[in-house]
Design a protein around this motif. Structure first.
Motif, PDB file in Angstrom:
ATOM      1  N   TYR A 108       0.835  -1.200   0.000  1.00 11.97           N
ATOM      2  CA  TYR A 108       0.000   0.000   0.000  1.00 11.97           C
ATOM      3  C   TYR A 108       0.876   1.258   0.000  1.00 11.97           C
ATOM      4  CZ  TYR A 108      -3.002   3.733   1.663  1.00 11.97           C
ATOM      5  OH  TYR A 108      -3.655   4.935   1.787  1.00 11.97           O
ATOM      6  N   GLN A 109       1.885   1.281   0.881  1.00 12.55           N
ATOM      7  CA  GLN A 109       2.779   2.443   0.960  1.00 12.55           C
ATOM      8  C   GLN A 109       3.548   2.636  -0.356  1.00 12.55           C
ATOM      9  OE1 GLN A 109       2.833   4.664   3.299  1.00 12.55           O
ATOM     10  NE2 GLN A 109       1.533   3.588   4.751  1.00 12.55           N
ATOM     11  N   LYS A 110       3.963   1.513  -0.941  1.00  8.68           N
ATOM     12  CA  LYS A 110       4.700   1.582  -2.222  1.00  8.68           C
ATOM     13  C   LYS A 110       3.816   2.160  -3.317  1.00  8.68           C
ATOM     14  CE  LYS A 110       7.992   0.029  -5.189  1.00  8.68           C
ATOM     15  NZ  LYS A 110       8.048   1.121  -6.124  1.00  8.68           N
ATOM     16  N   ARG A 111       2.593   1.658  -3.415  1.00  7.10           N
ATOM     17  CA  ARG A 111       1.665   2.173  -4.429  1.00  7.10           C
ATOM     18  C   ARG A 111       1.344   3.653  -4.186  1.00  7.10           C
ATOM     19  NH1 ARG A 111      -1.843  -2.597  -6.083  1.00  7.10           N
ATOM     20  NH2 ARG A 111      -0.271  -3.887  -7.107  1.00  7.10           N
ATOM     21  N   LYS A 112       1.177   4.001  -2.936  1.00 10.36           N
ATOM     22  CA  LYS A 112       0.895   5.391  -2.586  1.00 10.36           C
ATOM     23  C   LYS A 112       2.063   6.288  -3.016  1.00 10.36           C
ATOM     24  CE  LYS A 112      -0.277   8.071   1.554  1.00 10.36           C
ATOM     25  NZ  LYS A 112      -0.482   7.964   3.008  1.00 10.36           N
ATOM     26  N   GLN A 113       3.291   5.838  -2.712  1.00  4.87           N
ATOM     27  CA  GLN A 113       4.476   6.599  -3.091  1.00  4.87           C
ATOM     28  C   GLN A 113       4.614   6.663  -4.616  1.00  4.87           C
ATOM     29  OE1 GLN A 113       6.375   8.336  -0.995  1.00  4.87           O
ATOM     30  NE2 GLN A 113       7.466   9.141  -2.765  1.00  4.87           N
ATOM     31  N   ASP A 114       4.351   5.544  -5.296  1.00  9.53           N
ATOM     32  CA  ASP A 114       4.406   5.535  -6.765  1.00  9.53           C
ATOM     33  C   ASP A 114       3.407   6.530  -7.355  1.00  9.53           C
ATOM     34  OD1 ASP A 114       6.330   3.576  -6.604  1.00  9.53           O
ATOM     35  OD2 ASP A 114       5.016   1.930  -7.236  1.00  9.53           O
ATOM     36  N   LYS A 115       2.224   6.590  -6.775  1.00 10.30           N
ATOM     37  CA  LYS A 115       1.193   7.516  -7.265  1.00 10.30           C
ATOM     38  C   LYS A 115       1.633   8.966  -7.048  1.00 10.30           C
ATOM     39  CE  LYS A 115      -3.691   8.492  -7.182  1.00 10.30           C
ATOM     40  NZ  LYS A 115      -4.999   8.018  -6.894  1.00 10.30           N
ATOM     41  N   ILE A 116       2.223   9.243  -5.898  1.00 19.60           N
ATOM     42  CA  ILE A 116       2.729  10.597  -5.617  1.00 19.60           C
ATOM     43  C   ILE A 116       3.819  10.962  -6.620  1.00 19.60           C
ATOM     44  CG2 ILE A 116       4.072  11.966  -3.964  1.00 19.60           C
ATOM     45  CD1 ILE A 116       2.489  10.492  -1.726  1.00 19.60           C
ATOM     46  N   GLU A 117       4.728  10.023  -6.866  1.00 22.43           N
ATOM     47  CA  GLU A 117       5.814  10.286  -7.828  1.00 22.43           C
ATOM     48  C   GLU A 117       5.268  10.489  -9.236  1.00 22.43           C
ATOM     49  OE1 GLU A 117       8.601   7.075  -7.336  1.00 22.43           O
ATOM     50  OE2 GLU A 117       9.158   7.755  -5.331  1.00 22.43           O
ATOM     51  N   LEU A 118       4.266   9.692  -9.620  1.00 24.53           N
ATOM     52  CA  LEU A 118       3.647   9.859 -10.934  1.00 24.53           C
ATOM     53  C   LEU A 118       2.986  11.229 -11.038  1.00 24.53           C
ATOM     54  CD1 LEU A 118       2.795   8.695 -13.682  1.00 24.53           C
ATOM     55  CD2 LEU A 118       0.747   7.807 -12.535  1.00 24.53           C
ATOM     56  N   ASN A 119       2.261  11.626 -10.008  1.00 24.08           N
ATOM     57  CA  ASN A 119       1.625  12.947 -10.002  1.00 24.08           C
ATOM     58  C   ASN A 119       2.670  14.056 -10.087  1.00 24.08           C
ATOM     59  OD1 ASN A 119      -0.932  11.869  -9.844  1.00 24.08           O
ATOM     60  ND2 ASN A 119      -1.109  12.116  -7.626  1.00 24.08           N
ATOM     61  N   ASN A 120       3.769  13.891  -9.353  1.00 27.99           N
ATOM     62  CA  ASN A 120       4.840  14.890  -9.401  1.00 27.99           C
ATOM     63  C   ASN A 120       5.458  14.979 -10.793  1.00 27.99           C
ATOM     64  OD1 ASN A 120       4.481  15.537  -6.719  1.00 27.99           O
ATOM     65  ND2 ASN A 120       6.173  14.263  -5.982  1.00 27.99           N
ATOM     66  N   ARG A 121       5.680  13.810 -11.421  1.00 20.95           N
ATOM     67  CA  ARG A 121       6.244  13.817 -12.788  1.00 20.95           C
ATOM     68  C   ARG A 121       5.275  14.475 -13.769  1.00 20.95           C
ATOM     69  NH1 ARG A 121       7.925   8.564 -11.408  1.00 20.95           N
ATOM     70  NH2 ARG A 121       6.239   7.658 -12.630  1.00 20.95           N
ATOM     71  N   GLN A 122       3.972  14.154 -13.640  1.00 19.49           N
ATOM     72  CA  GLN A 122       2.978  14.753 -14.532  1.00 19.49           C
ATOM     73  C   GLN A 122       2.905  16.263 -14.322  1.00 19.49           C
ATOM     74  OE1 GLN A 122      -0.526  12.471 -13.547  1.00 19.49           O
ATOM     75  NE2 GLN A 122      -0.156  10.969 -15.176  1.00 19.49           N
ATOM     76  N   GLU A 123       2.952  16.669 -13.073  1.00 17.02           N
ATOM     77  CA  GLU A 123       2.910  18.101 -12.764  1.00 17.02           C
ATOM     78  C   GLU A 123       4.146  18.802 -13.327  1.00 17.02           C
ATOM     79  OE1 GLU A 123       3.118  20.634  -8.701  1.00 17.02           O
ATOM     80  OE2 GLU A 123       1.636  19.017  -8.722  1.00 17.02           O
ATOM     81  N   GLN A 124       5.302  18.156 -13.150  1.00 17.18           N
ATOM     82  CA  GLN A 124       6.535  18.740 -13.680  1.00 17.18           C
ATOM     83  C   GLN A 124       6.488  18.820 -15.205  1.00 17.18           C
ATOM     84  OE1 GLN A 124       9.063  20.059 -11.756  1.00 17.18           O
ATOM     85  NE2 GLN A 124       9.692  20.877 -13.740  1.00 17.18           N
ATOM     86  N   LYS A 125       5.931  17.797 -15.859  1.00 11.29           N
ATOM     87  CA  LYS A 125       5.800  17.799 -17.318  1.00 11.29           C
ATOM     88  C   LYS A 125       4.903  18.946 -17.764  1.00 11.29           C
ATOM     89  CE  LYS A 125       4.612  14.771 -21.205  1.00 11.29           C
ATOM     90  NZ  LYS A 125       4.188  15.842 -22.049  1.00 11.29           N
ATOM     91  N   GLN A 126       3.799  19.133 -17.040  1.00 13.12           N
ATOM     92  CA  GLN A 126       2.898  20.241 -17.378  1.00 13.12           C
ATOM     93  C   GLN A 126       3.601  21.585 -17.217  1.00 13.12           C
ATOM     94  OE1 GLN A 126      -0.470  19.641 -14.803  1.00 13.12           O
ATOM     95  NE2 GLN A 126      -1.453  18.167 -16.195  1.00 13.12           N
ATOM     96  N   LEU A 127       4.364  21.724 -16.140  1.00 10.37           N
ATOM     97  CA  LEU A 127       5.117  22.967 -15.928  1.00 10.37           C
ATOM     98  C   LEU A 127       6.161  23.168 -17.030  1.00 10.37           C
ATOM     99  CD1 LEU A 127       5.641  22.889 -12.052  1.00 10.37           C
ATOM    100  CD2 LEU A 127       4.111  24.403 -13.344  1.00 10.37           C
ATOM    101  N   ASP A 128       6.829  22.082 -17.382  1.00  9.95           N
ATOM    102  CA  ASP A 128       7.820  22.176 -18.465  1.00  9.95           C
ATOM    103  C   ASP A 128       7.154  22.558 -19.781  1.00  9.95           C
ATOM    104  OD1 ASP A 128       9.745  21.485 -16.636  1.00  9.95           O
ATOM    105  OD2 ASP A 128       9.955  19.407 -17.334  1.00  9.95           O
TER     106      ASP A 128
END
Length: 144
Positions: A108-128
């Protein structure tokens, strides 16, 4: 994700329940052990005093009491053995459940962290992308 969280909570409840059973079994073993200790002490006292008793009635009473206590002693020993077996069984189940619960919690913690990292990457891509568009728009307006 919610299903995994629900499963994690269910496994924690099972672990807690087994922990209570494990603790109760340990308390019962301790109570039986205390009863055995008291009974053994009583038997020892009667055995120590028997040779000193001059009165035949008291001697007979002491002997009868010792004979009555011996079956109680055997019953307590059997109960203790059964309780120890039950404690070992519940302890094994508790240990298995602990491993299962920890594994699910880790997942559960791993999936939660993966989701946070995915959201961060998507957000960074949008900013880029926005920054890239802003540079493109600026360079096009500078050229005009």
């Amino acid at each position: 994700m919610k299903q995994l969280l629900r499963l994690c909570q269910q496994e924690e409840k099972k672990l807690s329940q087994l922990g209570r059973q494990r603790g109760e079994a340990q308390q019962r073993i301790e109570a039986i052990t205390q009863q055995q200790h008291n009974l053994n002490r009583m038997l020892h006292e009667y055995q120590q005093h028997t040779p000193k008793i001059a009165n035949s009635l008291l001697l007979q009473n002491s002997t009868n009491l010792q004979l009555a206590l011996r079956p109680m002693q055997a019953r307590l020993t059997r109960q203790e053995i059964l309780l120890q077996q039950e404690h070992r069984r519940v302890d094994g189940l508790w240990r298995q459940q602990l491993g299962r619960q920890q594994g699910i919690k880790w997942l559960y913690q791993k999936r939660k962290q993966d989701k946070i990292e995915l959201n961060n990457r998507q957000e960074q891509k949008q900013l880029d992308d926005l920054a890239s568009r802003a540079r493109t728009n600026r360079s096009q307006s500078d050229e005009s």
